[in-house]
Design an enzyme around this catalytic site. Structure first.
Site, PDB file in Angstrom:
ATOM      1  CB  SER A   1      41.413  41.343  33.596  1.00  0.00           C
ATOM      2  OG  SER A   1      40.568  40.551  33.872  1.00  0.00           O
TER       3      SER A   1
ATOM      4  CE  LYS B   1      41.329  39.386  37.687  1.00  0.00           C
ATOM      5  NZ  LYS B   1      41.340  40.259  36.792  1.00  0.00           N
TER       6      LYS B   1
END
Length: 232
Positions: free
Chosen positions: A49, A121
């Site tokens: 990700s 993230k």
């Protein structure tokens, strides 16, 4: 005879060497535990990700002093606990003869945390920020200002997934750099709006520590966000 034997044992260079090694190991473990508890902690990257910023199987060190006592900034890469069910439940860990050794080394900080109940993230919206995707040019806007996200994986053009959110107090809005392959805040808006609680942040990812050919500090791209006005 007893005193002579004791003196002989005390003067044994091999026993002295073992004692020094044991002392060094104990000091290293204590220092590692203190560093892990108060300064840095190691984590393992299990997903794609954050490509190209982070690759699968990278090991990173996380600064535990962010967001407190040092402030969090837009663009910071953060590791946070999955308290909202973004990840599937972790499978039961297979127990082997040396599992306790691995668990112990992870506990004191000598091995990275391989549990998959953490996520990594990039912080896009701070408390109070108005984050929108997207303007007529296909760019993300924060508090009305469009940004050029130079950290996004250049291998693919990001798919537009429209949203319009204002970040509540005590929370952040996070997105992955590999935008088309990241189940981030956009994918979990049905759960608390997709926001991450500040109290769930482990800290700010500071460096890639492994593999050796990827050792580097992680950038929070201040130039990307320098024109963004403060939240009203």
């Amino acid at each position: 005879m007893g005193s002579k034997a004791a003196g002989k044992s005390a003067g044994n260079p091999f026993l002295g060497w073992l004692k020094e090694i044991a002392t060094v190991v104990v000091i290293a473990v204590v220092l590692s535990f203190l560093i892990k508890t108060f300064l840095f902690r190691a984590f393992f990257i299990p997903s794609e990700s954050m490509v190209n910023t982070l690759d699968v199987d990278d090991r990173i060190f996380v600064n535990l002093l962010v967001p407190e006592p040092f402030a969090l900034s837009r663009g910071d890469v953060v590791v946070f606990r999955d308290t909202k069910g973004w990840l599937p439940p972790a499978p039961a860990k297979a127990q082997g003869p040396f599992t306790w050794v691995q668990d112990g080394l992870t506990f004191v900080g000598l091995l990275p945390d391989n549990s998959e109940q953490h996520l990594v993230k990039r912080v896009i919206g701070l408390p109070g920020d108005h984050v929108v995707c997207c303007d007529t040019g296909g760019k993300l806007t924060i508090n009305g200002t469009a940004i050029d996200e130079t950290y996004i994986n250049p291998a693919e053009v990001p798919q537009v997934r429209n949203f319009d959110v204002t970040v509540p107090e005590g929370k952040v809005w996070v997105m992955g750099d590999n935008r088309n392959h990241s189940a981030d805040s956009r994918a979990h808006m049905e759960t608390d709006g997709g926001f991450v609680d500040l109290k769930d942040l482990e800290g700010k990812a500071a460096v890639i520590a492994w593999p050796l050919n990827r050792i580097k500090t992680l950038d929070n791209y201040p130039d990307v966000f320098k024109s963004v006005p403060a939240a009203r």
